[in-house]
Design a protein around this motif. Structure first.
Motif, PDB file in Angstrom:
ATOM      1  N   ALA A  55       0.833  -1.198   0.000  1.00 51.65           N
ATOM      2  CA  ALA A  55       0.000   0.000   0.000  1.00 51.65           C
ATOM      3  C   ALA A  55       0.877   1.261   0.000  1.00 51.65           C
ATOM      4  CB  ALA A  55      -0.926   0.005   1.211  1.00 51.65           C
ATOM      5  N   GLY A  56       1.962   1.234   0.763  1.00 46.19           N
ATOM      6  CA  GLY A  56       2.874   2.381   0.806  1.00 46.19           C
ATOM      7  C   GLY A  56       3.542   2.625  -0.530  1.00 46.19           C
ATOM      8  N   LEU A  57       3.921   1.534  -1.203  1.00 45.53           N
ATOM      9  CA  LEU A  57       4.494   1.656  -2.541  1.00 45.53           C
ATOM     10  C   LEU A  57       3.497   2.311  -3.492  1.00 45.53           C
ATOM     11  CD1 LEU A  57       6.590   0.912  -4.805  1.00 45.53           C
ATOM     12  CD2 LEU A  57       5.346  -1.250  -5.028  1.00 45.53           C
ATOM     13  N   ALA A  58       2.249   1.861  -3.439  1.00 52.89           N
ATOM     14  CA  ALA A  58       1.224   2.399  -4.337  1.00 52.89           C
ATOM     15  C   ALA A  58       1.021   3.889  -4.110  1.00 52.89           C
ATOM     16  CB  ALA A  58      -0.088   1.646  -4.124  1.00 52.89           C
ATOM     17  N   ILE A  59       0.949   4.301  -2.861  1.00 52.13           N
ATOM     18  CA  ILE A  59       0.734   5.719  -2.556  1.00 52.13           C
ATOM     19  C   ILE A  59       1.949   6.544  -2.969  1.00 52.13           C
ATOM     20  CG2 ILE A  59       0.448   7.379  -0.676  1.00 52.13           C
ATOM     21  CD1 ILE A  59      -1.248   5.272   0.751  1.00 52.13           C
ATOM     22  N   GLY A  60       3.144   6.059  -2.656  1.00 50.88           N
ATOM     23  CA  GLY A  60       4.361   6.786  -3.035  1.00 50.88           C
ATOM     24  C   GLY A  60       4.487   6.940  -4.534  1.00 50.88           C
ATOM     25  N   ALA A  61       4.145   5.881  -5.280  1.00 48.17           N
ATOM     26  CA  ALA A  61       4.223   5.928  -6.737  1.00 48.17           C
ATOM     27  C   ALA A  61       3.213   6.934  -7.304  1.00 48.17           C
ATOM     28  CB  ALA A  61       3.982   4.545  -7.331  1.00 48.17           C
ATOM     29  N   VAL A  62       2.007   6.962  -6.734  1.00 51.30           N
ATOM     30  CA  VAL A  62       0.997   7.913  -7.190  1.00 51.30           C
ATOM     31  C   VAL A  62       1.451   9.344  -6.948  1.00 51.30           C
ATOM     32  CG1 VAL A  62      -1.313   8.821  -6.695  1.00 51.30           C
ATOM     33  CG2 VAL A  62      -0.978   6.363  -6.996  1.00 51.30           C
ATOM     34  N   LEU A  63       2.002   9.621  -5.780  1.00 49.31           N
ATOM     35  CA  LEU A  63       2.485  10.963  -5.464  1.00 49.31           C
ATOM     36  C   LEU A  63       3.584  11.389  -6.428  1.00 49.31           C
ATOM     37  CD1 LEU A  63       2.652  10.811  -1.547  1.00 49.31           C
ATOM     38  CD2 LEU A  63       0.980  12.036  -2.950  1.00 49.31           C
ATOM     39  N   PHE A  64       4.515  10.475  -6.670  1.00 49.00           N
ATOM     40  CA  PHE A  64       5.621  10.786  -7.589  1.00 49.00           C
ATOM     41  C   PHE A  64       5.100  11.028  -8.998  1.00 49.00           C
ATOM     42  CE2 PHE A  64       9.036   9.815 -10.514  1.00 49.00           C
ATOM     43  CZ  PHE A  64      10.146  10.396  -9.919  1.00 49.00           C
ATOM     44  N   ASP A  65       4.217  10.163  -9.465  1.00 49.12           N
ATOM     45  CA  ASP A  65       3.709  10.285 -10.832  1.00 49.12           C
ATOM     46  C   ASP A  65       2.903  11.562 -11.024  1.00 49.12           C
ATOM     47  OD1 ASP A  65       4.916   7.904 -11.455  1.00 49.12           O
ATOM     48  OD2 ASP A  65       3.083   6.701 -11.285  1.00 49.12           O
ATOM     49  N   LEU A  66       2.086  11.931 -10.023  1.00 49.84           N
ATOM     50  CA  LEU A  66       1.314  13.169 -10.126  1.00 49.84           C
ATOM     51  C   LEU A  66       2.238  14.374 -10.207  1.00 49.84           C
ATOM     52  CD1 LEU A  66      -1.629  12.586  -7.596  1.00 49.84           C
ATOM     53  CD2 LEU A  66      -1.785  12.803 -10.085  1.00 49.84           C
ATOM     54  N   LEU A  67       3.283  14.366  -9.395  1.00 50.92           N
ATOM     55  CA  LEU A  67       4.222  15.482  -9.392  1.00 50.92           C
ATOM     56  C   LEU A  67       4.971  15.588 -10.712  1.00 50.92           C
ATOM     57  CD1 LEU A  67       5.747  17.755  -7.915  1.00 50.92           C
ATOM     58  CD2 LEU A  67       7.288  16.007  -6.998  1.00 50.92           C
ATOM     59  N   ASN A  72       5.757  17.287 -17.806  1.00 49.38           N
ATOM     60  CA  ASN A  72       5.773  16.752 -19.166  1.00 49.38           C
ATOM     61  C   ASN A  72       5.999  17.833 -20.215  1.00 49.38           C
ATOM     62  OD1 ASN A  72       5.401  14.440 -21.021  1.00 49.38           O
ATOM     63  ND2 ASN A  72       3.557  15.549 -21.646  1.00 49.38           N
ATOM     64  N   PHE A  73       5.778  19.098 -19.814  1.00 54.53           N
ATOM     65  CA  PHE A  73       6.020  20.192 -20.752  1.00 54.53           C
ATOM     66  C   PHE A  73       7.472  20.223 -21.209  1.00 54.53           C
ATOM     67  CE2 PHE A  73       6.553  22.112 -16.498  1.00 54.53           C
ATOM     68  CZ  PHE A  73       7.830  22.656 -16.597  1.00 54.53           C
ATOM     69  N   LEU A  74       8.389  19.712 -20.389  1.00 56.92           N
ATOM     70  CA  LEU A  74       9.801  19.698 -20.787  1.00 56.92           C
ATOM     71  C   LEU A  74      10.005  18.833 -22.028  1.00 56.92           C
ATOM     72  CD1 LEU A  74      11.433  19.343 -17.262  1.00 56.92           C
ATOM     73  CD2 LEU A  74      11.682  21.310 -18.794  1.00 56.92           C
ATOM     74  N   ARG A 247       4.509  27.115 -19.948  1.00 53.43           N
ATOM     75  CA  ARG A 247       3.384  27.519 -19.089  1.00 53.43           C
ATOM     76  C   ARG A 247       2.060  27.007 -19.642  1.00 53.43           C
ATOM     77  NH1 ARG A 247       2.439  33.307 -20.282  1.00 53.43           N
ATOM     78  NH2 ARG A 247       1.461  32.275 -22.068  1.00 53.43           N
ATOM     79  N   ASP A 248       1.862  27.179 -20.944  1.00 53.74           N
ATOM     80  CA  ASP A 248       0.597  26.764 -21.557  1.00 53.74           C
ATOM     81  C   ASP A 248       0.418  25.251 -21.500  1.00 53.74           C
ATOM     82  OD1 ASP A 248       0.016  29.397 -22.143  1.00 53.74           O
ATOM     83  OD2 ASP A 248       0.843  29.294 -24.176  1.00 53.74           O
ATOM     84  N   ILE A 249       1.499  24.506 -21.772  1.00 50.36           N
ATOM     85  CA  ILE A 249       1.407  23.041 -21.731  1.00 50.36           C
ATOM     86  C   ILE A 249       1.184  22.569 -20.298  1.00 50.36           C
ATOM     87  CG2 ILE A 249       2.649  20.894 -22.178  1.00 50.36           C
ATOM     88  CD1 ILE A 249       4.079  22.319 -24.473  1.00 50.36           C
ATOM     89  N   LEU A 250       1.786  23.254 -19.321  1.00 46.56           N
ATOM     90  CA  LEU A 250       1.590  22.899 -17.915  1.00 46.56           C
ATOM     91  C   LEU A 250       0.132  23.077 -17.513  1.00 46.56           C
ATOM     92  CD1 LEU A 250       2.702  22.125 -15.122  1.00 46.56           C
ATOM     93  CD2 LEU A 250       3.224  24.556 -14.762  1.00 46.56           C
ATOM     94  N   ILE A 251      -0.476  24.190 -17.901  1.00 49.00           N
ATOM     95  CA  ILE A 251      -1.893  24.429 -17.599  1.00 49.00           C
ATOM     96  C   ILE A 251      -2.748  23.341 -18.235  1.00 49.00           C
ATOM     97  CG2 ILE A 251      -3.841  25.993 -17.985  1.00 49.00           C
ATOM     98  CD1 ILE A 251      -1.804  28.310 -17.812  1.00 49.00           C
ATOM     99  N   ARG A 252      -2.442  23.029 -19.482  1.00 52.14           N
ATOM    100  CA  ARG A 252      -3.187  21.980 -20.189  1.00 52.14           C
ATOM    101  C   ARG A 252      -3.062  20.647 -19.458  1.00 52.14           C
ATOM    102  NH1 ARG A 252      -0.888  17.201 -22.608  1.00 52.14           N
ATOM    103  NH2 ARG A 252      -2.337  16.436 -24.168  1.00 52.14           N
ATOM    104  N   THR A 253      -1.866  20.324 -18.949  1.00 58.32           N
ATOM    105  CA  THR A 253      -1.646  19.067 -18.244  1.00 58.32           C
ATOM    106  C   THR A 253      -2.426  19.031 -16.938  1.00 58.32           C
ATOM    107  OG1 THR A 253       0.570  18.865 -19.206  1.00 58.32           O
ATOM    108  CG2 THR A 253       0.110  17.561 -17.234  1.00 58.32           C
ATOM    109  N   PHE A 254      -2.412  20.136 -16.188  1.00 57.00           N
ATOM    110  CA  PHE A 254      -3.163  20.195 -14.934  1.00 57.00           C
ATOM    111  C   PHE A 254      -4.655  19.969 -15.163  1.00 57.00           C
ATOM    112  CE2 PHE A 254       0.143  22.922 -12.543  1.00 57.00           C
ATOM    113  CZ  PHE A 254       0.661  21.785 -11.939  1.00 57.00           C
ATOM    114  N   VAL A 255      -5.184  20.577 -16.220  1.00 54.08           N
ATOM    115  CA  VAL A 255      -6.611  20.418 -16.521  1.00 54.08           C
ATOM    116  C   VAL A 255      -6.910  18.965 -16.871  1.00 54.08           C
ATOM    117  CG1 VAL A 255      -8.479  21.084 -18.093  1.00 54.08           C
ATOM    118  CG2 VAL A 255      -6.879  22.813 -17.260  1.00 54.08           C
TER     119      VAL A 255
END
Length: 449
Positions: A55-67, A72-74, A247-255
């Motif tokens: 369960a800890g692995l799953a939560i840590g992976a989700v946090l990392f992936d979301l961050l 991805n704009f890079l 900036r624009d791609i970041l906003i698009r990704t957040f949405v």
């Protein structure tokens, strides 16, 4: 390059099925190594027989992936800008784009490492793990965050090689990153019994290996070329363009992340069985996304290259061929999921309740490739063309339509309405972007001769 130069310099090139597939196929295969990595990490920790660790692995992976999904704009901006310089045959600007992207990536990665204790604290508060689960989350997240500079550098490296149409190198880098990760996760996590920490160290070393190999390949391609001067690398106009694009791609990704998060939250209100069924069905959309992403990568490179070359026939030919492959494969995938979807569902879950629920809503998931094909394709075109403002605005407009669809369909149709709204969101994204495509292309190629 100023307008007058662009008006007289046209650099024709051929766009063929082979060119499209030479980018799309390797990247599709590269993307498919990522879920394999997730399965191996889960299996390694699962064999420890400690539910808290898993369960800890799953939560840590989700946090990392979301961050890191936020960065991805890079990759995207580097692909578009490199492809345009490649189309102009401008080796100097290709190198300048690379160095700007790499410096930005390393800077962001170092900042993330510095802020990682704060980010971990926020993540723990948001996700709410306790006891052994929280300990496993801290262990995994703290180690994996050290890979930040390498992980973001790999975004820049992948964007650069894709911008030059080097799909095989992109596949090589993805295979090395995930392959090293898988081998070390098994060795460190299972055989040496390091558990969650071993999986995290495997990820870090995999990212570092990919970065070193990528730098070796790219820097060798610069052999004999003069490094652009610092004034050119840090040109105010170029940095302003890069910042606006990112900036624009970041906003698009957040949405986009927000849209899928909202679907999960609403699905959760229907109960655990429905939430699990939707999670199973989302795998069908993710499978479709692998080849659609690969074709979007091809659209990015061909679009950017054609704009750099100031050659509209290549732009139109690339659009036609990538659309043909995208919709053709999406239709084939939809037929496949309708035929074997129930069998796939039985492989993914042993719960009879979840199976029955998933089969009920299978048709909606089966067509997500079709409803999303135009969206993926248009994203690739607009990223390659660096038309980021339009892409951002149309994403916001599509999200507004998605919220409206949720408000109309979910109260009356429940989970059917939720899936209807998601398919509508995918359609909105593609249609809204396609509606402005001709006008934007006319403006971009108006000086072509």
């Amino acid at each position: 390059m100023d307008i007058q130069q662009r008006s007289v310099r046209v650099l024709p090139f051929d766009v063929t099925h082979r060119l499209v597939l030479s980018i799309a196929i390797p990247m599709t295969l590269g993307f498919m190594t990522t879920p394999l990595l997730g399965l191996v990490d889960t299996a390694v920790v699962g064999h420890m027989g400690q539910p808290d660790a898993l369960a800890g692995l799953a939560i840590g992976a989700v946090l990392f992936d979301l961050l890191f999904a936020s960065f991805n704009f890079l990759r995207a901006s580097t692909t578009g800008l490199t492809a345009q310089a490649y189309g102009r045959h401008d080796r100097r600007e290709q190198q300048a784009v690379f160095w700007r992207a790499l410096i930005s990536a390393l800077g962001c990665g170092i900042l993330i490492v510095i802020l990682s204790p704060l980010l971990l604290w926020i993540g723990i508060k948001l996700m709410g793990p306790e006891g052994g689960i929280a300990d496993a989350t801290r262990t995994y997240f703290s180690i994996r965050m050290l890979s930040g500079p390498a992980a973001l550098a790999n975004y820049a490296l992948l964007g650069f090689v894709l911008g030059r149409g080097q799909g095989r190198i992109g596949l090589l880098l993805q295979t090395v990153i995930n392959g090293v990760n898988i081998v070390l996760a098994i060795l460190l996590g299972l055989h040496l019994a390091w558990g969650v920490a071993g999986v995290a160290w495997g990820t870090l070393i995999g990212e570092a290996s990919g970065m070193l190999l990528g730098l070796l390949i790219v820097l060798r391609s610069f052999a004999g070329e003069e490094l652009p001067p610092r004034t050119e690398l840090f040109s105010r106009a170029k940095l302003t363009q890069l910042f606006a694009l990112n900036r624009d791609i970041l906003i698009r990704t957040f949405v986009l992340i927000g849209a899928f998060t909202l679907m999960t939250r609403i699905g959760n209100s229907f109960g655990a069985v429905m939430l699990a069924a939707n999670a199973v069905l989302m795998n069908f959309f993710l499978l479709s996304g692998y080849y659609l992403d690969g074709l979007a990568n091809a659209a990015e490179q061909i679009t950017g290259r054609s704009i750099g070359a100031n050659y509209r026939p290549a732009f139109e030919r690339g659009l036609k061929l990538t659309a043909l492959w995208s919709f053709g494969l999406a239709l084939a995938a939809a037929i496949f999921f309708f035929m074997v979807g129930p069998a796939l569902i039985r492989l993914l879950t042993t719960s009879e309740e979840v199976r029955l629920a998933a089969e009920t809503y299978l048709p909606w998931a089966a067509i997500t490739g079709l409803t999303g094909a135009l969206a993926f394709l248009m994203d690739g075109v607009f990223i390659g063309a660096t038309w980021s403002r339009e892409m951002r605005n149309k994403m916001l407009l599509s999200f507004g339509g998605y919220l409206l669809a949720l408000g109309v369909f979910v109260p009356t149709l429940g989970n059917h309405g939720l899936w209807m709204a998601m398919n509508a969101f995918l359609l909105f994204r593609g249609i809204f972007l396609a509606m402005g495509l001709k006008k934007r292309a006319d403006q971009t190629f108006r000086f072509a001769q």
